[in-house]
Scaffold this motif. Sequence first.
Motif, PDB file in Angstrom:
ATOM      1  N   THR A 122      -5.571  14.180   1.598  1.00  0.00           N
ATOM      2  CA  THR A 122      -6.853  13.468   1.477  1.00  0.00           C
ATOM      3  C   THR A 122      -7.731  13.660   2.715  1.00  0.00           C
ATOM      4  O   THR A 122      -8.932  13.414   2.665  1.00  0.00           O
ATOM      5  CB  THR A 122      -6.578  11.956   1.269  1.00  0.00           C
ATOM      6  OG1 THR A 122      -5.408  11.805   0.470  1.00  0.00           O
ATOM      7  CG2 THR A 122      -7.731  11.288   0.549  1.00  0.00           C
ATOM      8  N   ILE A 181      -0.348  10.375  -3.623  1.00  0.00           N
ATOM      9  CA  ILE A 181      -1.196   9.172  -3.555  1.00  0.00           C
ATOM     10  C   ILE A 181      -2.634   9.480  -3.967  1.00  0.00           C
ATOM     11  O   ILE A 181      -3.261   8.693  -4.685  1.00  0.00           O
ATOM     12  CB  ILE A 181      -1.076   8.519  -2.161  1.00  0.00           C
ATOM     13  CG1 ILE A 181       0.306   7.869  -2.080  1.00  0.00           C
ATOM     14  CG2 ILE A 181      -2.197   7.499  -1.911  1.00  0.00           C
ATOM     15  CD1 ILE A 181       0.649   7.181  -0.790  1.00  0.00           C
ATOM     16  N   SER A 182      -3.162  10.626  -3.565  1.00  0.00           N
ATOM     17  CA  SER A 182      -4.554  10.907  -3.959  1.00  0.00           C
ATOM     18  C   SER A 182      -4.661  11.985  -5.040  1.00  0.00           C
ATOM     19  O   SER A 182      -5.754  12.474  -5.314  1.00  0.00           O
ATOM     20  CB  SER A 182      -5.395  11.288  -2.736  1.00  0.00           C
ATOM     21  OG  SER A 182      -4.888  12.449  -2.125  1.00  0.00           O
ATOM     22  N   VAL A 188       2.697  16.728   1.045  1.00  0.00           N
ATOM     23  CA  VAL A 188       1.604  15.968   0.449  1.00  0.00           C
ATOM     24  C   VAL A 188       0.935  16.862  -0.597  1.00  0.00           C
ATOM     25  O   VAL A 188       0.529  17.985  -0.277  1.00  0.00           O
ATOM     26  CB  VAL A 188       0.600  15.528   1.544  1.00  0.00           C
ATOM     27  CG1 VAL A 188      -0.614  14.848   0.913  1.00  0.00           C
ATOM     28  CG2 VAL A 188       1.281  14.617   2.553  1.00  0.00           C
ATOM     29  N   ASP A 201       4.155  13.404  -1.920  1.00  0.00           N
ATOM     30  CA  ASP A 201       3.153  12.337  -1.871  1.00  0.00           C
ATOM     31  C   ASP A 201       2.037  12.713  -2.840  1.00  0.00           C
ATOM     32  O   ASP A 201       1.367  13.738  -2.656  1.00  0.00           O
ATOM     33  CB  ASP A 201       2.640  12.244  -0.430  1.00  0.00           C
ATOM     34  CG  ASP A 201       1.414  11.351  -0.270  1.00  0.00           C
ATOM     35  OD1 ASP A 201       0.712  11.084  -1.263  1.00  0.00           O
ATOM     36  OD2 ASP A 201       1.127  10.944   0.865  1.00  0.00           O
ATOM     37  N   PHE A 247      -2.499  12.793   6.709  1.00  0.00           N
ATOM     38  CA  PHE A 247      -1.546  11.956   5.968  1.00  0.00           C
ATOM     39  C   PHE A 247      -0.123  12.493   6.095  1.00  0.00           C
ATOM     40  O   PHE A 247       0.825  11.732   6.259  1.00  0.00           O
ATOM     41  CB  PHE A 247      -2.005  11.743   4.529  1.00  0.00           C
ATOM     42  CG  PHE A 247      -3.202  10.827   4.503  1.00  0.00           C
ATOM     43  CD1 PHE A 247      -3.052   9.469   4.737  1.00  0.00           C
ATOM     44  CD2 PHE A 247      -4.488  11.329   4.344  1.00  0.00           C
ATOM     45  CE1 PHE A 247      -4.146   8.620   4.791  1.00  0.00           C
ATOM     46  CE2 PHE A 247      -5.594  10.491   4.398  1.00  0.00           C
ATOM     47  CZ  PHE A 247      -5.424   9.131   4.615  1.00  0.00           C
ATOM     48  N   GLN A 295      -4.812   2.995  -5.677  1.00  0.00           N
ATOM     49  CA  GLN A 295      -6.238   2.816  -5.405  1.00  0.00           C
ATOM     50  C   GLN A 295      -7.087   4.072  -5.539  1.00  0.00           C
ATOM     51  O   GLN A 295      -8.207   4.108  -5.055  1.00  0.00           O
ATOM     52  CB  GLN A 295      -6.410   2.222  -4.002  1.00  0.00           C
ATOM     53  CG  GLN A 295      -6.109   3.154  -2.831  1.00  0.00           C
ATOM     54  CD  GLN A 295      -4.670   3.130  -2.370  1.00  0.00           C
ATOM     55  OE1 GLN A 295      -3.770   2.872  -3.152  1.00  0.00           O
ATOM     56  NE2 GLN A 295      -4.432   3.420  -1.107  1.00  0.00           N
ATOM     57  N   LYS A 296      -6.524   5.107  -6.206  1.00  0.00           N
ATOM     58  CA  LYS A 296      -7.285   6.360  -6.265  1.00  0.00           C
ATOM     59  C   LYS A 296      -7.470   6.756  -7.723  1.00  0.00           C
ATOM     60  O   LYS A 296      -8.261   6.152  -8.432  1.00  0.00           O
ATOM     61  CB  LYS A 296      -6.588   7.412  -5.419  1.00  0.00           C
ATOM     62  CG  LYS A 296      -6.246   6.835  -4.040  1.00  0.00           C
ATOM     63  CD  LYS A 296      -6.392   7.749  -2.911  1.00  0.00           C
ATOM     64  CE  LYS A 296      -5.941   7.067  -1.633  1.00  0.00           C
ATOM     65  NZ  LYS A 296      -6.687   7.431  -0.471  1.00  0.00           N
ATOM     66  N   TRP A 300       5.895   5.330   1.068  1.00  0.00           N
ATOM     67  CA  TRP A 300       6.363   6.417   1.943  1.00  0.00           C
ATOM     68  C   TRP A 300       7.696   6.026   2.580  1.00  0.00           C
ATOM     69  O   TRP A 300       8.654   6.786   2.590  1.00  0.00           O
ATOM     70  CB  TRP A 300       5.364   6.605   3.088  1.00  0.00           C
ATOM     71  CG  TRP A 300       4.340   7.663   2.962  1.00  0.00           C
ATOM     72  CD1 TRP A 300       4.300   8.702   2.081  1.00  0.00           C
ATOM     73  CD2 TRP A 300       3.191   7.783   3.820  1.00  0.00           C
ATOM     74  NE1 TRP A 300       3.187   9.470   2.338  1.00  0.00           N
ATOM     75  CE2 TRP A 300       2.497   8.937   3.386  1.00  0.00           C
ATOM     76  CE3 TRP A 300       2.684   7.058   4.893  1.00  0.00           C
ATOM     77  CZ2 TRP A 300       1.321   9.369   4.012  1.00  0.00           C
ATOM     78  CZ3 TRP A 300       1.519   7.489   5.500  1.00  0.00           C
ATOM     79  CH2 TRP A 300       0.840   8.623   5.061  1.00  0.00           C
ATOM     80  N   SER A 304       0.851  -1.187   0.000  1.00  0.00           N
ATOM     81  CA  SER A 304       0.000   0.000   0.000  1.00  0.00           C
ATOM     82  C   SER A 304       0.888   1.239   0.000  1.00  0.00           C
ATOM     83  O   SER A 304       2.119   1.143   0.111  1.00  0.00           O
ATOM     84  CB  SER A 304      -0.938  -0.013   1.207  1.00  0.00           C
ATOM     85  OG  SER A 304      -0.300   0.548   2.336  1.00  0.00           O
ATOM     86  N   GLY A 305       0.271   2.401  -0.078  1.00  0.00           N
ATOM     87  CA  GLY A 305       1.031   3.645  -0.178  1.00  0.00           C
ATOM     88  C   GLY A 305       2.006   3.855   0.965  1.00  0.00           C
ATOM     89  O   GLY A 305       3.074   4.445   0.782  1.00  0.00           O
ATOM     90  N   SER A 306       1.666   3.374   2.146  1.00  0.00           N
ATOM     91  CA  SER A 306       2.545   3.585   3.305  1.00  0.00           C
ATOM     92  C   SER A 306       3.914   2.949   3.074  1.00  0.00           C
ATOM     93  O   SER A 306       4.935   3.455   3.549  1.00  0.00           O
ATOM     94  CB  SER A 306       1.916   3.003   4.577  1.00  0.00           C
ATOM     95  OG  SER A 306       0.649   3.571   4.781  1.00  0.00           O
ATOM     96  N   ASN A 309      -1.892  16.367  -2.405  1.00  0.00           N
ATOM     97  CA  ASN A 309      -3.336  16.472  -2.189  1.00  0.00           C
ATOM     98  C   ASN A 309      -3.630  15.816  -0.843  1.00  0.00           C
ATOM     99  O   ASN A 309      -3.559  14.599  -0.727  1.00  0.00           O
ATOM    100  CB  ASN A 309      -4.066  15.738  -3.319  1.00  0.00           C
ATOM    101  CG  ASN A 309      -5.575  15.860  -3.215  1.00  0.00           C
ATOM    102  OD1 ASN A 309      -6.122  16.956  -3.323  1.00  0.00           O
ATOM    103  ND2 ASN A 309      -6.258  14.742  -3.005  1.00  0.00           N
TER     104      ASN A 309
HETATM  105  N1  PLP Z   1      -0.953   9.513   1.516  1.00  0.00           N
HETATM  106  C1  PLP Z   1      -2.157   9.936   1.153  1.00  0.00           C
HETATM  107  C2  PLP Z   1      -2.317  11.320   0.613  1.00  0.00           C
HETATM  108  C3  PLP Z   1      -3.260   9.078   1.286  1.00  0.00           C
HETATM  109  O1  PLP Z   1      -4.475   9.505   0.906  1.00  0.00           O
HETATM  110  C4  PLP Z   1      -3.069   7.770   1.803  1.00  0.00           C
HETATM  111  C5  PLP Z   1      -4.202   6.847   1.939  1.00  0.00           C
HETATM  112  O2  PLP Z   1      -5.340   7.199   1.775  1.00  0.00           O
HETATM  113  C6  PLP Z   1      -1.787   7.383   2.174  1.00  0.00           C
HETATM  114  C7  PLP Z   1      -0.747   8.263   1.991  1.00  0.00           C
HETATM  115  C8  PLP Z   1      -1.503   6.042   2.749  1.00  0.00           C
HETATM  116  O3  PLP Z   1      -1.653   5.080   1.780  1.00  0.00           O
HETATM  117  P1  PLP Z   1      -2.098   3.580   2.122  1.00  0.00           P
HETATM  118  O4  PLP Z   1      -3.341   3.684   2.966  1.00  0.00           O
HETATM  119  O5  PLP Z   1      -2.330   2.991   0.766  1.00  0.00           O
HETATM  120  O6  PLP Z   1      -0.982   2.942   2.856  1.00  0.00           O
END
Ligand code: PLP
Length: 392
Positions: free
Chosen positions: A142, A171-172, A138, A169, A89, A194-195, A67, A62-64, A140
């Motif tokens: 979230t 991710i979103s 970050v 970041d 986030f 996943q976004k 990171w 996952s995104g973490s 965006n």
């Molecule tokens: N960074 C942002 C901006 C996110 O929106 C999210 C998850 O929603 C994450 C990091 C963490 O990603 P993950 O939940 O896939 O580990």
Amino acid sequence: MTGRHHLFIPGPSALPDDVMRAMDRPTIDHRGPAFQALAHDVQDGLRWIFGCAGPVVTYPASGSGAWEAALVNTLSPGDQVLMYESGQFASLWAEIAGRLSLKAEILPGDWRRGAEAQRIEDRLRADPGHRIRAVCVVHNETSTGCTADIPAIRAALDAAGHPALLMVDTISSLGSIPYRADDWGVDVTVGGSQKGLMLPPGISFNALGPKALEAAKTATLPRSYWAWEPVIRLNADGFFPYTPATNTLFGLRAALAMMRAEGLEAIFARHRRLARATRAAATAWGLELQCAVPSEYSAALTALRVPEGASADRLRQVALASFDLSLGNGLGKLADRVFRIGHLGHLNDLSLISALAGVEMSLGLADIAHQRGGVAAAMGVMAEAQRQGEPA
Ligand code: PLP
């Protein structure tokens, strides 16, 4: 409940049928020629979507995980990193940095706007010895629906004459809001599946610039699974040092093909329109937006505050029980104070209208003070866009 579930959280987002079909197949040998072709295709597509000529490392995580990978590949124990607290986030990323024995210095924020370039510049100017090794923001946020101006932040580092790495970041934002890693001088971009990419959760990315690759040569934080070097080396031939998420990569190839067919500009315009329509609904309902700075409104999601004394979680429960509609919850200190409408990924005007109708009805059923007319206001925005010739 019959019919499809209405998934309007800000990711994971709805899966297109083409993506689901592309993944619904036997897993292939990830050391064979068919996989090689797949890996080369998705690497090309990822460079396109990130706007980067260098490698994009894909993790079955996952995104973490991405990171963590960004930090452990470029930094050494005790290094100072500047993290801008734009919301939940950004705070979680800073926590990871702390656990990795980095000195995470947090520029505090009020969660109502994105990372501010001027404050970053001021802090970097006060670091003439260049102890800060990386600036993490970050794009965006979230949790709040606020974006950061990444080119302005790049300019802030340059104006301060500071050599820190810039890590972003996305991710979103990736695939929903314009982003150009190379043009904007970003050293490491973190992305997720996943976004905006319209995939299930489970894979994430580090898009790398030359300065980050250089930093990786001397960084000494322990790393094994997250190490870029073996992935980049094997990727050159279309392979991975471990078992990749093969079927998700088939989905990624299909998603990238859909995105190329629609075109990035059209995708971004669609997201902006859906965001405008959502904000028009919020204004008509009389609900305040969590993001207080209009130029920073997110095109991917909108966080709406409920009136004092009302419960955003109760609204979400009513929406789910009554209409099979999932809305995003308030995170961290915004728990129960906001709800979030995701309008990203595989979405069009009428699907958003269904969610807004669900919200409007749920506001009434949950006895939350509001005015009617949100759906009508959103329809007005969409109809006007049609009159202006915007493709739906
Ligand atoms: N960074 C942002 C901006 C996110 O929106 C999210 C998850 O929603 C994450 C990091 C963490 O990603 P993950 O939940 O896939 O580990």
